[in-house]
Design a protein around this motif. Structure first.
Motif, PDB file in Angstrom:
ATOM      1  N   ALA A 233       5.318  13.655  -2.085  1.00 29.77           N
ATOM      2  CA  ALA A 233       4.644  14.616  -2.086  1.00 29.77           C
ATOM      3  C   ALA A 233       3.526  15.928  -1.437  1.00 29.77           C
ATOM      4  O   ALA A 233       2.604  16.697  -2.172  1.00 29.77           O
ATOM      5  N   GLU A 234       3.192  15.263  -0.360  1.00 29.47           N
ATOM      6  CA  GLU A 234       2.334  16.162   0.504  1.00 29.47           C
ATOM      7  C   GLU A 234       2.936  16.917   0.668  1.00 29.47           C
ATOM      8  O   GLU A 234       2.729  18.420   0.920  1.00 29.47           O
ATOM      9  N   LYS A 235       4.317  17.552   0.694  1.00 29.90           N
ATOM     10  CA  LYS A 235       5.300  18.334   0.667  1.00 29.90           C
ATOM     11  C   LYS A 235       6.036  18.882  -0.412  1.00 29.90           C
ATOM     12  O   LYS A 235       7.039  20.158  -0.482  1.00 29.90           O
ATOM     13  N   GLY A 236       6.037  18.782  -1.251  1.00 31.07           N
ATOM     14  CA  GLY A 236       5.811  18.869  -2.820  1.00 31.07           C
ATOM     15  C   GLY A 236       7.808  18.767  -3.545  1.00 31.07           C
ATOM     16  O   GLY A 236       8.660  19.415  -3.692  1.00 31.07           O
ATOM     17  N   ILE A 237       8.644  17.771  -3.170  1.00 30.99           N
ATOM     18  CA  ILE A 237       9.855  17.682  -3.524  1.00 30.99           C
ATOM     19  C   ILE A 237       9.648  16.397  -4.431  1.00 30.99           C
ATOM     20  O   ILE A 237       9.840  15.136  -4.063  1.00 30.99           O
ATOM     21  N   PRO A 238      10.918  16.746  -5.450  1.00 31.67           N
ATOM     22  CA  PRO A 238      10.673  15.770  -6.140  1.00 31.67           C
ATOM     23  C   PRO A 238      11.912  15.153  -5.560  1.00 31.67           C
ATOM     24  O   PRO A 238      12.932  14.868  -4.928  1.00 31.67           O
ATOM     25  N   ILE A 239      11.317  13.615  -6.104  1.00 33.72           N
ATOM     26  CA  ILE A 239      11.945  12.736  -5.989  1.00 33.72           C
ATOM     27  C   ILE A 239      13.121  12.138  -7.296  1.00 33.72           C
ATOM     28  O   ILE A 239      12.157  12.342  -8.329  1.00 33.72           O
ATOM     29  N   LEU A 240      14.244  12.234  -7.009  1.00 38.32           N
ATOM     30  CA  LEU A 240      15.107  12.579  -8.197  1.00 38.32           C
ATOM     31  C   LEU A 240      15.900  11.175  -9.515  1.00 38.32           C
ATOM     32  O   LEU A 240      15.739  10.799 -10.269  1.00 38.32           O
ATOM     33  N   MET A 241      15.649  10.527  -8.229  1.00 41.42           N
ATOM     34  CA  MET A 241      15.879   9.304  -8.556  1.00 41.42           C
ATOM     35  C   MET A 241      15.430   7.717  -7.868  1.00 41.42           C
ATOM     36  O   MET A 241      15.043   8.443  -6.222  1.00 41.42           O
ATOM     37  N   ARG A 242      15.598   6.592  -8.542  1.00 40.32           N
ATOM     38  CA  ARG A 242      15.344   5.064  -7.690  1.00 40.32           C
ATOM     39  C   ARG A 242      16.037   4.794  -7.958  1.00 40.32           C
ATOM     40  O   ARG A 242      16.563   4.344  -8.646  1.00 40.32           O
ATOM     41  N   VAL A 243      16.546   3.831  -6.648  1.00 39.58           N
ATOM     42  CA  VAL A 243      17.497   2.739  -6.623  1.00 39.58           C
ATOM     43  C   VAL A 243      17.201   1.422  -6.492  1.00 39.58           C
ATOM     44  O   VAL A 243      16.696   1.514  -4.959  1.00 39.58           O
ATOM     45  N   PRO A 244      16.780   0.498  -6.959  1.00 40.34           N
ATOM     46  CA  PRO A 244      15.949   0.009  -6.427  1.00 40.34           C
ATOM     47  C   PRO A 244      16.767  -1.417  -5.520  1.00 40.34           C
ATOM     48  O   PRO A 244      17.852  -1.666  -5.677  1.00 40.34           O
ATOM     49  N   PHE A 245      16.061  -2.051  -4.510  1.00 41.70           N
ATOM     50  CA  PHE A 245      16.672  -2.610  -3.801  1.00 41.70           C
ATOM     51  C   PHE A 245      16.923  -4.424  -4.127  1.00 41.70           C
ATOM     52  O   PHE A 245      16.067  -4.939  -4.157  1.00 41.70           O
ATOM     53  N   GLU A 246      18.151  -4.170  -4.431  1.00 45.65           N
ATOM     54  CA  GLU A 246      18.522  -5.335  -5.515  1.00 45.65           C
ATOM     55  C   GLU A 246      19.705  -6.187  -5.439  1.00 45.65           C
ATOM     56  O   GLU A 246      20.605  -5.539  -4.927  1.00 45.65           O
ATOM     57  N   ARG A 247      20.535  -7.411  -5.544  1.00 41.40           N
ATOM     58  CA  ARG A 247      21.106  -7.933  -4.399  1.00 41.40           C
ATOM     59  C   ARG A 247      22.424  -7.545  -4.963  1.00 41.40           C
ATOM     60  O   ARG A 247      23.115  -7.138  -4.744  1.00 41.40           O
ATOM     61  N   LYS A 248      22.220  -7.610  -7.182  1.00 37.71           N
ATOM     62  CA  LYS A 248      23.464  -6.829  -7.524  1.00 37.71           C
ATOM     63  C   LYS A 248      24.152  -5.648  -7.041  1.00 37.71           C
ATOM     64  O   LYS A 248      25.482  -5.904  -7.808  1.00 37.71           O
ATOM     65  N   ILE A 249      23.516  -5.154  -7.191  1.00 38.06           N
ATOM     66  CA  ILE A 249      23.557  -3.213  -6.790  1.00 38.06           C
ATOM     67  C   ILE A 249      24.495  -3.995  -5.461  1.00 38.06           C
ATOM     68  O   ILE A 249      25.529  -3.305  -4.953  1.00 38.06           O
ATOM     69  N   ALA A 250      23.806  -3.841  -4.140  1.00 38.55           N
ATOM     70  CA  ALA A 250      24.645  -4.533  -3.193  1.00 38.55           C
ATOM     71  C   ALA A 250      25.768  -5.459  -2.815  1.00 38.55           C
ATOM     72  O   ALA A 250      26.874  -5.253  -2.072  1.00 38.55           O
ATOM     73  N   LYS A 251      25.758  -6.195  -3.528  1.00 36.16           N
ATOM     74  CA  LYS A 251      27.118  -7.080  -3.813  1.00 36.16           C
ATOM     75  C   LYS A 251      27.973  -6.666  -4.711  1.00 36.16           C
ATOM     76  O   LYS A 251      29.610  -6.281  -3.698  1.00 36.16           O
ATOM     77  N   ILE A 252      27.922  -5.105  -5.247  1.00 33.94           N
ATOM     78  CA  ILE A 252      28.892  -4.619  -6.014  1.00 33.94           C
ATOM     79  C   ILE A 252      29.257  -3.849  -5.239  1.00 33.94           C
ATOM     80  O   ILE A 252      30.780  -3.031  -4.764  1.00 33.94           O
ATOM     81  N   TYR A 253      28.803  -2.917  -3.968  1.00 27.72           N
ATOM     82  CA  TYR A 253      29.180  -2.293  -3.139  1.00 27.72           C
ATOM     83  C   TYR A 253      29.929  -2.532  -2.392  1.00 27.72           C
ATOM     84  O   TYR A 253      30.949  -2.115  -1.306  1.00 27.72           O
ATOM     85  N   SER A 254      29.247  -3.910  -1.767  1.00 25.22           N
ATOM     86  CA  SER A 254      30.075  -4.746  -0.217  1.00 25.22           C
ATOM     87  C   SER A 254      31.111  -4.679  -0.967  1.00 25.22           C
ATOM     88  O   SER A 254      32.549  -4.886  -0.273  1.00 25.22           O
TER      89      SER A 254
END
Ligand code: SF4
Ligand code: SF4
Length: 282
Positions: A233-254
């Motif tokens: 917000a301070e620098k005016g940079i858009p946040i394009l997306m958020r990937v939540p801290f979720e076990r199911k995503i981490a498991k698939i990545y691993s």
């Protein structure tokens, strides 16, 4: 459109974003994914790739004939990397510092310098599917700089691809600068920690200095802290997306798999990221 994926430090999820974004966009566009993280390329782990081309990358290292050298010191004076010094006994090249730029050979008044090729790594090109081409660079163990490999890999950018996604080395050093040359947009991947913020600031400073528009993807996002949001917000940079801290995503990545394949709603989110980027670079 050429999109670079950066992160100030390793382990923030740059590979996850690059591979999932490339794979998702290849469903609607022709895409080329290039892995320029030449010290540790790992995008290929997530795909079954048929490689069709491999080429060697060489540096031309100077070799001095000290019987011809007149100890004038011009080579040392003009080497911006401090890779050649002149002593009473003659000129000496420090190979681990040499970038093979050829300047010393050019300035030597008596042609005492010749060049010898030395392999520093390789480039591999292939195809993941009809719509997704792939390329990666690999630096030999012990070599100090992968800049030449990145430059050579980028010569293989497929101009017929509608989108080129370039997964950069982490940090903000010379290989990252080389990756960023001539890209249209940079995605800054970060995580909501103090270290993540620190490195995000460095990455943002670099892209700002190079006049490259950028946006943030927050990986392992949680509601516990808003430090990245505050900085954006301070620098005016858009946040394009958020990937939540979720076990199911981490498991698939691993397991070396793409999470977008298992959670199709993220495919829509990645396509929305691309649509936003298109608007931002207009
Ligand atoms: S080739 Fe370039 S980097 Fe290497 S010693 Fe000569 S001037 Fe220095
Ligand atoms: S420029 Fe050539 S002659 Fe001069 S010190 Fe270097 S190698 Fe020797």
């Amino acid at each position: 459109m050429k999109i670079a994926i950066l992160s100030g430090k390793g382990g923030t999820g740059k590979t996850t974003i690059s591979t999932n974004l490339a794979w998702t966009l290849s469903k609607i566009k022709s895409v080329q994914l290039l892995d320029t993280d030449v010290e540790e390329p790992n995008d290929h782990i997530f795909f079954d790739i048929s490689f069709t081309h491999e080429e060697n990358v060489e540096l031309l290292l100077p070799v001095v004939d000290n019987n011809t050298c007149i100890r004038c010191g011009e080579c040392s004076k003009n080497c911006q990397f401090g890779a050649i010094s002149v002593f009473e006994s003659g000129a000496m090249v420090f190979e681990s510092l040499c970038h093979g730029c050829g300047v010393c050979k050019m300035v030597c008044p008596v042609n005492a310098i010749t060049e010898n090729p030395k392999s520093i790594g390789k480039i591999m090109l292939g195809k993941i599917n009809e719509n997704l081409k792939f390329g990666m660079g690999l630096l030999n163990i012990g070599e100090p700089s992968g800049v030449k490999i990145i430059r050579q890999l980028k010569k293989h950018i497929d101009n017929s691809a509608e989108i080129v996604i370039i997964d950069s080395q982490p940090g903000s050093s010379c290989p990252v600068v080389e990756t960023l040359r001539n890209v249209d947009f940079a995605i800054l991947v970060t995580e909501p920690t103090t270290f993540g913020l620190h490195d995000l600031k460095l990455a943002f400073e670099l892209v700002s200095e190079m006049n490259i528009p950028s946006g943030i993807i927050i990986n392992r996002d949680s509601s516990k802290t808003k430090i990245i949001d505050d900085f954006a917000a301070e620098k005016g940079i858009p946040i394009l997306m958020r990937v939540p801290f979720e076990r199911k995503i981490a498991k698939i990545y691993s397991e070396g798999k793409l999470f977008t394949e298992y959670f199709p709603d993220y495919q829509e989110k990645f396509i929305a990221v691309y649509e936003t980027i298109k608007e931002l670079v207009k």
